[in-house]
Design a protein around this motif. Sequence first.
Motif, PDB file in Angstrom:
ATOM      1  N   MET A 150     -24.180-104.297   3.601  1.00  0.00           N
ATOM      2  CA  MET A 150     -23.422-104.015   4.809  1.00  0.00           C
ATOM      3  C   MET A 150     -22.214-103.149   4.436  1.00  0.00           C
ATOM      4  SD  MET A 150     -21.586-106.715   7.418  1.00  0.00           S
ATOM      5  CE  MET A 150     -23.017-107.214   8.338  1.00  0.00           C
ATOM      6  N   SER A 151     -21.950-102.120   5.224  1.00  0.00           N
ATOM      7  CA  SER A 151     -20.808-101.252   4.938  1.00  0.00           C
ATOM      8  C   SER A 151     -19.504-101.890   5.414  1.00  0.00           C
ATOM      9  CB  SER A 151     -21.004 -99.898   5.604  1.00  0.00           C
ATOM     10  OG  SER A 151     -21.064-100.040   6.995  1.00  0.00           O
ATOM     11  N   ASP A 152     -18.419-101.309   4.985  1.00  0.00           N
ATOM     12  CA  ASP A 152     -17.108-101.857   5.332  1.00  0.00           C
ATOM     13  C   ASP A 152     -16.798-101.651   6.815  1.00  0.00           C
ATOM     14  OD1 ASP A 152     -14.793-103.210   4.786  1.00  0.00           O
ATOM     15  OD2 ASP A 152     -13.756-101.495   3.931  1.00  0.00           O
ATOM     16  N   ILE A 153     -15.811-102.368   7.309  1.00  0.00           N
ATOM     17  CA  ILE A 153     -15.396-102.306   8.709  1.00  0.00           C
ATOM     18  C   ILE A 153     -14.034-101.623   8.767  1.00  0.00           C
ATOM     19  CG2 ILE A 153     -14.738-103.673  10.724  1.00  0.00           C
ATOM     20  CD1 ILE A 153     -16.638-105.854   9.705  1.00  0.00           C
ATOM     21  N   ASN A 154     -13.907-100.643   9.636  1.00  0.00           N
ATOM     22  CA  ASN A 154     -12.638 -99.943   9.808  1.00  0.00           C
ATOM     23  C   ASN A 154     -11.601-100.838  10.474  1.00  0.00           C
ATOM     24  OD1 ASN A 154     -13.602 -97.531   8.733  1.00  0.00           O
ATOM     25  ND2 ASN A 154     -14.364 -96.869  10.710  1.00  0.00           N
ATOM     26  N   ARG A 155     -10.344-100.560  10.180  1.00  0.00           N
ATOM     27  CA  ARG A 155      -9.253-101.285  10.833  1.00  0.00           C
ATOM     28  C   ARG A 155      -9.328-101.049  12.340  1.00  0.00           C
ATOM     29  NH1 ARG A 155      -3.892 -99.709   9.903  1.00  0.00           N
ATOM     30  NH2 ARG A 155      -4.676 -97.600   9.946  1.00  0.00           N
ATOM     31  N   PRO A 156      -9.041-102.059  13.134  1.00  0.00           N
ATOM     32  CA  PRO A 156      -9.089-101.893  14.593  1.00  0.00           C
ATOM     33  C   PRO A 156      -7.764-101.397  15.181  1.00  0.00           C
ATOM     34  CG  PRO A 156      -8.711-104.176  14.067  1.00  0.00           C
ATOM     35  CD  PRO A 156      -8.915-103.459  12.750  1.00  0.00           C
ATOM     36  N   CYS A 157      -6.842-101.003  14.335  1.00  0.00           N
ATOM     37  CA  CYS A 157      -5.517-100.575  14.782  1.00  0.00           C
ATOM     38  C   CYS A 157      -5.625 -99.402  15.758  1.00  0.00           C
ATOM     39  CB  CYS A 157      -4.679-100.162  13.581  1.00  0.00           C
ATOM     40  SG  CYS A 157      -3.012 -99.627  14.008  1.00  0.00           S
ATOM     41  N   ILE A 158      -4.909 -99.518  16.884  1.00  0.00           N
ATOM     42  CA  ILE A 158      -4.875 -98.422  17.855  1.00  0.00           C
ATOM     43  C   ILE A 158      -3.476 -97.809  17.915  1.00  0.00           C
ATOM     44  CG2 ILE A 158      -6.792 -99.310  19.227  1.00  0.00           C
ATOM     45  CD1 ILE A 158      -4.681-100.337  21.255  1.00  0.00           C
ATOM     46  N   ARG A 159      -2.651 -98.133  16.933  1.00  0.00           N
ATOM     47  CA  ARG A 159      -1.292 -97.594  16.793  1.00  0.00           C
ATOM     48  C   ARG A 159      -0.404 -97.890  18.005  1.00  0.00           C
ATOM     49  NH1 ARG A 159      -1.698 -96.041  11.912  1.00  0.00           N
ATOM     50  NH2 ARG A 159      -3.236 -94.556  11.211  1.00  0.00           N
ATOM     51  N   ARG A 160      -0.575 -99.069  18.547  1.00  0.00           N
ATOM     52  CA  ARG A 160       0.296 -99.560  19.624  1.00  0.00           C
ATOM     53  C   ARG A 160       0.824-100.928  19.209  1.00  0.00           C
ATOM     54  NH1 ARG A 160      -2.938 -97.683  24.948  1.00  0.00           N
ATOM     55  NH2 ARG A 160      -2.421 -95.491  24.702  1.00  0.00           N
ATOM     56  N   CYS A 161       1.329-100.973  18.015  1.00  0.00           N
ATOM     57  CA  CYS A 161       1.773-102.237  17.437  1.00  0.00           C
ATOM     58  C   CYS A 161       3.006-102.778  18.155  1.00  0.00           C
ATOM     59  CB  CYS A 161       2.094-102.059  15.965  1.00  0.00           C
ATOM     60  SG  CYS A 161       0.678-101.505  15.000  1.00  0.00           S
ATOM     61  N   SER A 162       2.890-104.020  18.542  1.00  0.00           N
ATOM     62  CA  SER A 162       3.988-104.752  19.153  1.00  0.00           C
ATOM     63  C   SER A 162       3.660-106.225  18.980  1.00  0.00           C
ATOM     64  CB  SER A 162       4.103-104.399  20.637  1.00  0.00           C
ATOM     65  OG  SER A 162       5.100-105.174  21.234  1.00  0.00           O
ATOM     66  N   LEU A 163       4.382-106.885  18.100  1.00  0.00           N
ATOM     67  CA  LEU A 163       4.107-108.292  17.835  1.00  0.00           C
ATOM     68  C   LEU A 163       4.779-109.169  18.869  1.00  0.00           C
ATOM     69  CD1 LEU A 163       4.580-108.462  13.976  1.00  0.00           C
ATOM     70  CD2 LEU A 163       2.449-108.209  15.244  1.00  0.00           C
ATOM     71  N   ASN A 164       4.030-110.168  19.353  1.00  0.00           N
ATOM     72  CA  ASN A 164       4.623-111.128  20.278  1.00  0.00           C
ATOM     73  C   ASN A 164       5.283-112.246  19.472  1.00  0.00           C
ATOM     74  OD1 ASN A 164       2.615-112.956  19.482  1.00  0.00           O
ATOM     75  ND2 ASN A 164       1.492-112.838  21.397  1.00  0.00           N
ATOM     76  N   GLU A 165       5.770-113.271  20.144  1.00  0.00           N
ATOM     77  CA  GLU A 165       6.482-114.358  19.472  1.00  0.00           C
ATOM     78  C   GLU A 165       5.599-115.164  18.518  1.00  0.00           C
ATOM     79  OE1 GLU A 165       4.767-115.525  23.263  1.00  0.00           O
ATOM     80  OE2 GLU A 165       6.293-114.039  22.845  1.00  0.00           O
ATOM     81  N   GLU A 166       4.277-115.028  18.645  1.00  0.00           N
ATOM     82  CA  GLU A 166       3.341-115.724  17.751  1.00  0.00           C
ATOM     83  C   GLU A 166       2.857-114.819  16.625  1.00  0.00           C
ATOM     84  OE1 GLU A 166       0.453-116.794  20.672  1.00  0.00           O
ATOM     85  OE2 GLU A 166       1.458-118.675  21.134  1.00  0.00           O
ATOM     86  N   GLU A 167       3.494-113.647  16.470  1.00  0.00           N
ATOM     87  CA  GLU A 167       3.144-112.646  15.459  1.00  0.00           C
ATOM     88  C   GLU A 167       1.714-112.142  15.633  1.00  0.00           C
ATOM     89  OE1 GLU A 167       4.335-113.959  11.532  1.00  0.00           O
ATOM     90  OE2 GLU A 167       6.340-113.197  11.945  1.00  0.00           O
ATOM     91  N   ILE A 168       1.325-111.928  16.889  1.00  0.00           N
ATOM     92  CA  ILE A 168       0.034-111.337  17.221  1.00  0.00           C
ATOM     93  C   ILE A 168       0.303-109.959  17.798  1.00  0.00           C
ATOM     94  CG2 ILE A 168      -1.990-111.485  18.726  1.00  0.00           C
ATOM     95  CD1 ILE A 168      -1.672-114.565  18.535  1.00  0.00           C
ATOM     96  N   CYS A 169      -0.387-108.966  17.265  1.00  0.00           N
ATOM     97  CA  CYS A 169      -0.208-107.599  17.730  1.00  0.00           C
ATOM     98  C   CYS A 169      -0.850-107.440  19.105  1.00  0.00           C
ATOM     99  CB  CYS A 169      -0.859-106.618  16.751  1.00  0.00           C
ATOM    100  SG  CYS A 169      -0.781-104.907  17.317  1.00  0.00           S
ATOM    101  N   LEU A 170      -0.106-106.908  20.041  1.00  0.00           N
ATOM    102  CA  LEU A 170      -0.626-106.717  21.393  1.00  0.00           C
ATOM    103  C   LEU A 170      -1.412-105.406  21.523  1.00  0.00           C
ATOM    104  CD1 LEU A 170       2.399-108.083  23.422  1.00  0.00           C
ATOM    105  CD2 LEU A 170       0.290-109.265  22.744  1.00  0.00           C
ATOM    106  N   GLY A 171      -1.606-104.715  20.413  1.00  0.00           N
ATOM    107  CA  GLY A 171      -2.454-103.527  20.387  1.00  0.00           C
ATOM    108  C   GLY A 171      -3.873-103.890  19.968  1.00  0.00           C
ATOM    109  N   CYS A 172      -3.999-104.563  18.819  1.00  0.00           N
ATOM    110  CA  CYS A 172      -5.332-104.908  18.294  1.00  0.00           C
ATOM    111  C   CYS A 172      -5.627-106.412  18.333  1.00  0.00           C
ATOM    112  CB  CYS A 172      -5.479-104.393  16.869  1.00  0.00           C
ATOM    113  SG  CYS A 172      -4.416-105.222  15.653  1.00  0.00           S
TER     114      CYS A 172
END
Length: 58
Positions: free
Chosen positions: A1-23
């Motif tokens: 199985m090949s590698d998986i690309n990062r799902p980052c959409i460059r809209r990083c904004s962490l909420n209070e639970e340290e979860i990115c609201l972009g990816c």
Amino acid sequence: MSDINRPCIRRCSLNEEEICLGCFRTFDDMLRWNKASVEEKQEMLNIAERRKMEHAKK
């Protein structure tokens, strides 16, 4: 199985639970991404997708 690309959409904004609201990965997921196995990455993506769906319901 090949590698998986990062799902980052460059809209990083962490909420209070340290979860990115972009990816919807946790900050810890982002830090671990490059060293994670394909299986671990897929699991992170599955969980992130569930977080995204829950967020959309709010």
